[in-house]
Design an enzyme around this catalytic site. Structure first.
Site, PDB file in Angstrom:
ATOM      1  N   GLU A  96      -7.650  -1.009 -15.006  1.00  0.00           N
ATOM      2  CA  GLU A  96      -8.045  -1.609 -13.835  1.00  0.00           C
ATOM      3  C   GLU A  96      -8.879  -0.175 -13.300  1.00  0.00           C
ATOM      4  O   GLU A  96     -10.143  -0.348 -12.664  1.00  0.00           O
ATOM      5  CB  GLU A  96      -6.910  -1.847 -13.089  1.00  0.00           C
ATOM      6  N   HIS A 116       0.917  -1.385  -0.116  1.00  0.00           N
ATOM      7  CA  HIS A 116      -0.038  -0.079  -0.056  1.00  0.00           C
ATOM      8  C   HIS A 116       0.811   1.308  -0.003  1.00  0.00           C
ATOM      9  O   HIS A 116       0.208   2.327   0.380  1.00  0.00           O
ATOM     10  CB  HIS A 116      -1.089  -0.102   1.154  1.00  0.00           C
ATOM     11  N   ASP A 170       2.408   1.921  -3.124  1.00  0.00           N
ATOM     12  CA  ASP A 170       2.795   2.231  -4.539  1.00  0.00           C
ATOM     13  C   ASP A 170       1.996   3.578  -4.781  1.00  0.00           C
ATOM     14  O   ASP A 170       2.184   4.506  -5.534  1.00  0.00           O
ATOM     15  CB  ASP A 170       2.447   1.080  -5.349  1.00  0.00           C
ATOM     16  N   ASP A 195       1.697  -3.811  -9.467  1.00  0.00           N
ATOM     17  CA  ASP A 195       1.423  -5.152 -10.034  1.00  0.00           C
ATOM     18  C   ASP A 195       1.788  -5.284 -11.667  1.00  0.00           C
ATOM     19  O   ASP A 195       2.546  -5.956 -12.093  1.00  0.00           O
ATOM     20  CB  ASP A 195      -0.062  -5.475  -9.823  1.00  0.00           C
TER      21      ASP A 195
HETATM   22  C1  GLA Z   1      -3.200  -4.337  -5.007  1.00  0.00           C
HETATM   23  C2  GLA Z   1      -3.050  -3.200  -5.931  1.00  0.00           C
HETATM   24  C3  GLA Z   1      -1.519  -2.620  -5.855  1.00  0.00           C
HETATM   25  C4  GLA Z   1      -0.898  -2.167  -4.622  1.00  0.00           C
HETATM   26  C5  GLA Z   1      -1.092  -3.671  -3.540  1.00  0.00           C
HETATM   27  C6  GLA Z   1      -1.111  -3.086  -2.113  1.00  0.00           C
HETATM   28  O1  GLA Z   1      -2.243  -5.414  -5.332  1.00  0.00           O
HETATM   29  O2  GLA Z   1      -3.174  -3.492  -7.222  1.00  0.00           O
HETATM   30  O3  GLA Z   1      -1.274  -1.361  -6.802  1.00  0.00           O
HETATM   31  O4  GLA Z   1      -1.346  -1.075  -3.975  1.00  0.00           O
HETATM   32  O5  GLA Z   1      -2.781  -3.864  -3.483  1.00  0.00           O
HETATM   33  O6  GLA Z   1       0.334  -2.944  -1.750  1.00  0.00           O
END
Ligand code: GLA
Length: 382
Positions: free
Chosen positions: A160, A35, A37, A172
Site C-alpha cells: 500500500e 487515525h 494506528d 486494516d
Molecule cells: C485507513 C488506513 C488505516 C487507518 C485508518 C484511519 O483505513 O488504511 O491504516 O489509519 O484509515 O484510522
C-alpha cells in the site's frame, strides 16, 4: 457454497481449466480509534463477513494472469521487474504484494488469480487491505513461502505504501488477517498484538450507513495528516504521539500552528477514547460507549478535519434519533460509511428516516449495511 465463491470458482475454471485454491479475505469495521494506528496507538476493529473471494493456481504458461471479475478487467504480466501501474489502478495492489514478497528473497513463480469482492469501494471498509491480504495469503499457500501472519500483514502494508501511495497504518491489514468471529480486537499498533472482545450488545447493534461518496483528495490528505503527526512527535522528541499526553503537547504549543495542535490533540484524545471504549464494553456500558463514539466523530470533524458534509449529515441524523447511542465516520474519512450503535427495535425507524433525509438533502441514496463479525483471511474448504 456462497454465490460469490461459486462465481469466482467457476470463472477460474472456465478461464484456466484447473481447480483453484480458494481464499476469503474480509474487510473490517472499526468501533473506535481512528487515525491512531500510524501513531503507534490503539484501534478497535473487527473483520466482517464482506470481503474478497480469490481463486489461485500455479501457471506454467510463462506469465501470470490476474482477472478482476467485478470490473471484467484482466492483466497478464511477467514477475520480473514489476513496477507500479498508473495511480488508482487495481493491479497495484497485486503487483505491490508480489514485489514486497520478492524483497524478502522469497520466490513467487507464475500463477493465475481470479477475484471478486462485495465490499463497496470507497466505503471505508478496507477493500484494499482485503485484496492485499488475499494475494499474500494465497501466494504463501501456493508456493509454501513460510510467511507468518505478521509477515503477511507487513507485506500488505508495504504494498500500500510503495505501490498504491497511501502511507497507511497497520489496522486494516491486521483486522482483515487476524479477525475472530463475533469479536472485535483491541489492537496495540506498537506491539501489533491484540486482545479480543466478544461483541454482543444484547438489545443494541452496530449498523453501517454508506454515504456512497468518496472525495478525491482523500489519499493526499491522509498522507498529510500522517506527516503532521510525525512532525509534532519529532518536535516533542518522542517516537510517536502515543507516547504523549495533553500536558506534553501543551509544552510545545507555541511551536506549531493552532490547526496542527488540534490534530495532535485529537490523536491523543482518540487514543484515550479507544481504551475507554474497551472498558465500557467490558462493563456493558453502552451509553458511555455511544458517547465516546460521538466524541470521536466530533474530533474527526472539527479537530482532525477528515470528515465531509455527507458524513456529518448522517451523524446529525443519528443524534436526532432517540434509538441511536453513538455514531461516527469510519476509516480514513472524506466519505464512506458511518458506524452507528442503535437499539435493535429502533433500527428500521432510524435507517428509514436517515435514508429519506439523506436523499432529500443530497439528491442521492445512502446504503444501509448489517455485518457479522468474522474470522480473518483463510482458505475456503471445498
Ligand atoms: C485507513 C488506513 C488505516 C487507518 C485508518 C484511519 O483505513 O488504511 O491504516 O489509519 O484509515 O484510522
Amino acid at each position: 457454497m456462497n454465490t460469490l465463491v461459486s462465481n469466482v470458482k467457476s470463472a477460474f475454471i472456465n478461464k484456466f481449466k484447473t481447480e483453484p485454491l480458494l481464499i476469503f479475505s474480509p474487510g473490517r469495521i472499526n468501533i473506535i480509534g481512528e487515525h491512531t494506528d500510524y501513531n503507534d496507538g490503539f484501534v478497535f476493529p473487527a473483520a466482517v463477513n464482506k470481503g474478497i473471494f480469490a481463486a489461485f493456481q500455479k501457471s506454467d504458461s510463462g506469465t501470470s494472469t490476474v482477472y478482476a471479475l467485478d470490473m471484467d478487467s484482466s492483466i497478464e504480466f511477467s514477475l520480473e521487474n514489476l513496477k507500479p501501474s498508473k495511480q488508482g489502478h487495481w493491479e497495484n495492489y497485486v503487483f505491490g504484494v508480489i514485489a514486497e514478497i520478492q524483497k524478502k528473497n522469497k520466490t513467487v513463480s507464475n500463477f493465475n488469480l481470479v477475484f471478486k469482492g462485495d465490499i463497496p469501494a470507497g466505503s471505508g471498509m478496507s477493500s484494499s487491505a482485503a485484496l492485499e491480504n488475499s494475494v499474500v495469503y494465497g501466494l504463501n499457500e501456493l508456493f509454501n513461502l513460510g510467511l507468518s501472519k505478521h509477515d503477511m500483514i507487513h507485506i500488505s502494508q508495504k504494498a500500500e505504501h510503495n505501490y498504491v501511495g497511501v502511507n497507511c497504518g497497520i489496522m486494516d491489514q491486521y483486522a482483515s488477517m487476524f479477525g475472530i468471529k463475533n469479536n472485535a480486537l483491541l489492537l496495540d499498533c506498537r506491539t501489533v498484538e491484540s486482545k479480543p472482545y466478544e461483541i454482543d450488545f444484547k438489545d443494541h447493534q452496530l449498523v453501517l450507513i454508506n454515504t456512497n461518496v468518496k472525495h478525491s483528495l482523500s489519499d493526499s490528505a491522509y498522507n498529510d495528516r500522517r506527516s503532521v503527526c510525525e512532525h509534532i512527535s519529532g518536535l516533542m522528541g518522542i517516537k510517536a504521539l502515543r507516547d504523549a499526553n495533553e500536558a506534553d503537547l501543551e509544552k510545545i504549543k507555541d511551536q506549531v500552528t493552532s490547526e496542527n495542535y488540534q490534530k495532535a490533540l485529537f490523536v491523543i484524545q482518540e487514543n484515550n477514547r479507544a481504551i475507554k471504549a474497551s472498558k465500557a464494553i467490558e462493563e456493558g456500558d453502552l451509553v458511555t460507549l455511544g458517547n465516546l463514539i460521538y466524541g470521536s466523530h466530533d474530533g474527526l470533524q472539527h479537530q482532525y478535519k477528515v470528515s465531509c458534509e455527507e458524513l456529518d449529515f448522517l451523524v446529525e441524523q443519528a443524534k436526532l434519533n432517540k434509538h441511536v447511542l453513538g455514531a461516527r465516520m469510519m476509516g480514513g474519512g472524506f466519505g464512506g460509511c458511518t458506524i452507528n450503535l442503535v437499539a435493535k427495535h429502533g433500527i428500521e425507524d432510524f435507517t428509514e428516516s436517515a435514508s429519506k433525509a439523506y436523499e432529500k438533502k443530497f439528491n442521492k441514496a445512502c446504503s444501509v449495511y448489517f455485518v457479522e463479525l468474522s474470522n480473518g483471511t483463510h482458505v475456503i474448504k471445498n
